[in-house]
Scaffold this motif. Structure first.
Motif, PDB file in Angstrom:
ATOM      1  N   LYS A 220      43.495  34.163  35.388  1.00  0.00           N
ATOM      2  CA  LYS A 220      42.396  34.129  34.423  1.00  0.00           C
ATOM      3  C   LYS A 220      41.590  35.423  34.443  1.00  0.00           C
ATOM      4  O   LYS A 220      41.023  35.816  33.436  1.00  0.00           O
ATOM      5  CB  LYS A 220      41.485  32.940  34.701  1.00  0.00           C
ATOM      6  CG  LYS A 220      42.198  31.627  34.459  1.00  0.00           C
ATOM      7  CD  LYS A 220      41.277  30.439  34.595  1.00  0.00           C
ATOM      8  CE  LYS A 220      42.155  29.204  34.546  1.00  0.00           C
ATOM      9  NZ  LYS A 220      41.748  28.129  33.835  1.00  0.00           N
ATOM     10  N   SER A 221      41.511  36.076  35.591  1.00  0.00           N
ATOM     11  CA  SER A 221      40.740  37.310  35.726  1.00  0.00           C
ATOM     12  C   SER A 221      41.663  38.518  35.608  1.00  0.00           C
ATOM     13  O   SER A 221      42.782  38.496  36.120  1.00  0.00           O
ATOM     14  CB  SER A 221      40.045  37.365  37.078  1.00  0.00           C
ATOM     15  OG  SER A 221      39.155  36.292  37.212  1.00  0.00           O
ATOM     16  N   PRO A 222      41.190  39.585  34.964  1.00  0.00           N
ATOM     17  CA  PRO A 222      42.017  40.798  34.854  1.00  0.00           C
ATOM     18  C   PRO A 222      42.373  41.356  36.233  1.00  0.00           C
ATOM     19  O   PRO A 222      41.591  41.261  37.176  1.00  0.00           O
ATOM     20  CB  PRO A 222      41.115  41.784  34.098  1.00  0.00           C
ATOM     21  CG  PRO A 222      40.094  40.941  33.415  1.00  0.00           C
ATOM     22  CD  PRO A 222      39.910  39.723  34.267  1.00  0.00           C
ATOM     23  N   SER A 223      43.523  41.946  36.317  1.00  0.00           N
ATOM     24  CA  SER A 223      43.964  42.580  37.562  1.00  0.00           C
ATOM     25  C   SER A 223      43.102  43.806  37.840  1.00  0.00           C
ATOM     26  O   SER A 223      42.723  44.530  36.918  1.00  0.00           O
ATOM     27  CB  SER A 223      45.429  43.005  37.426  1.00  0.00           C
ATOM     28  OG  SER A 223      45.828  43.777  38.524  1.00  0.00           O
ATOM     29  N   SER A 224      42.826  44.062  39.099  1.00  0.00           N
ATOM     30  CA  SER A 224      42.057  45.259  39.472  1.00  0.00           C
ATOM     31  C   SER A 224      42.970  46.463  39.715  1.00  0.00           C
ATOM     32  O   SER A 224      42.495  47.595  39.823  1.00  0.00           O
ATOM     33  CB  SER A 224      41.223  44.981  40.722  1.00  0.00           C
ATOM     34  OG  SER A 224      42.083  44.705  41.820  1.00  0.00           O
ATOM     35  N   LYS A 225      44.270  46.240  39.783  1.00  0.00           N
ATOM     36  CA  LYS A 225      45.197  47.318  40.135  1.00  0.00           C
ATOM     37  C   LYS A 225      45.105  48.534  39.210  1.00  0.00           C
ATOM     38  O   LYS A 225      45.054  49.665  39.703  1.00  0.00           O
ATOM     39  CB  LYS A 225      46.630  46.791  40.202  1.00  0.00           C
ATOM     40  CG  LYS A 225      46.858  45.912  41.409  1.00  0.00           C
ATOM     41  CD  LYS A 225      48.275  45.379  41.455  1.00  0.00           C
ATOM     42  CE  LYS A 225      48.416  44.436  42.644  1.00  0.00           C
ATOM     43  NZ  LYS A 225      49.704  43.797  42.686  1.00  0.00           N
TER      44      LYS A 225
END
Length: 182
Positions: free
Chosen positions: A69-74
């Motif tokens: 649900k949350s965007p990836s931080s990569k």
């Protein structure tokens, strides 16, 4: 620094600063990297430059591919990401695997050139390189494959790159087997 010294010194940088090469500097290095061996000069590759909010679009696409649900931080770990795309051409002489090797060669050569120019570089791959949501975000065509991203940024002062074990060339270079004598 000569080519041998540059290659021996190359390391992957998993943590970089918010500085990145300019577009003009990047284009100069890409023009040089594009000189890799390329049977029939097909240029079966292209690169996609991701800066600023482009990285947030990729973060959302990775999350979608992963079912998060949350965007990836990569994608936010470096100020510049360079997507490496194998862009296959029709050829009776150059098979698909060789065209992918050319695209990989361009990516590797570019990573060496960026490193030698003083930038920290990490080539990141992962299962989501083949995910539909990620391909769509990059505009990947039907005869293309995303091979990964070069994460590029400044080399942090006082930090060391990732560790690499030395290569034992003697164990990896062999001679052609000789026919058995009768």
């Amino acid at each position: 620094m000569n080519a041998l010294e540059a290659v021996r010194a190359r390391q992957s940088w998993s943590k970089v600063t918010d500085e990145a090469p300019s577009r003009d500097e990047l284009l100069k290095l890409v023009a040089a990297a594009g000189r890799v061996a390329d049977h029939s000069s097909l240029r079966p590759w292209r690169l996609i430059e991701l800066r600023g909010s482009d990285r947030e679009v990729l973060a959302a696409a990775i999350a979608k591919a992963e079912g998060d649900k949350s965007p990836s931080s990569k994608p936010l770990r470096a100020p510049l990401l360079i997507a490496v795309v194998a862009s296959y051409r029709k050829s009776d002489k150059v098979p698909r695997w060789e065209q992918e090797a050319v695209a990989s060669g361009v990516a590797h050569m570019l990573s060496l050139l960026l490193d030698e120019a003083g930038w920290g570089v990490l080539w990141r791959t992962g299962r989501y390189t083949r995910a539909k949501a990620v391909a769509k975000a990059h505009g990947i065509g039907k005869n293309e494959e995303l091979l990964g991203w070069l994460y590029v940024g400044g080399k942090p002062a006082g930090k060391k790159p990732g560790r690499r074990r030395p290569v034992d060339a003697r164990a990896l270079v062999t001679r052609m087997p000789q026919p058995k004598k009768k």
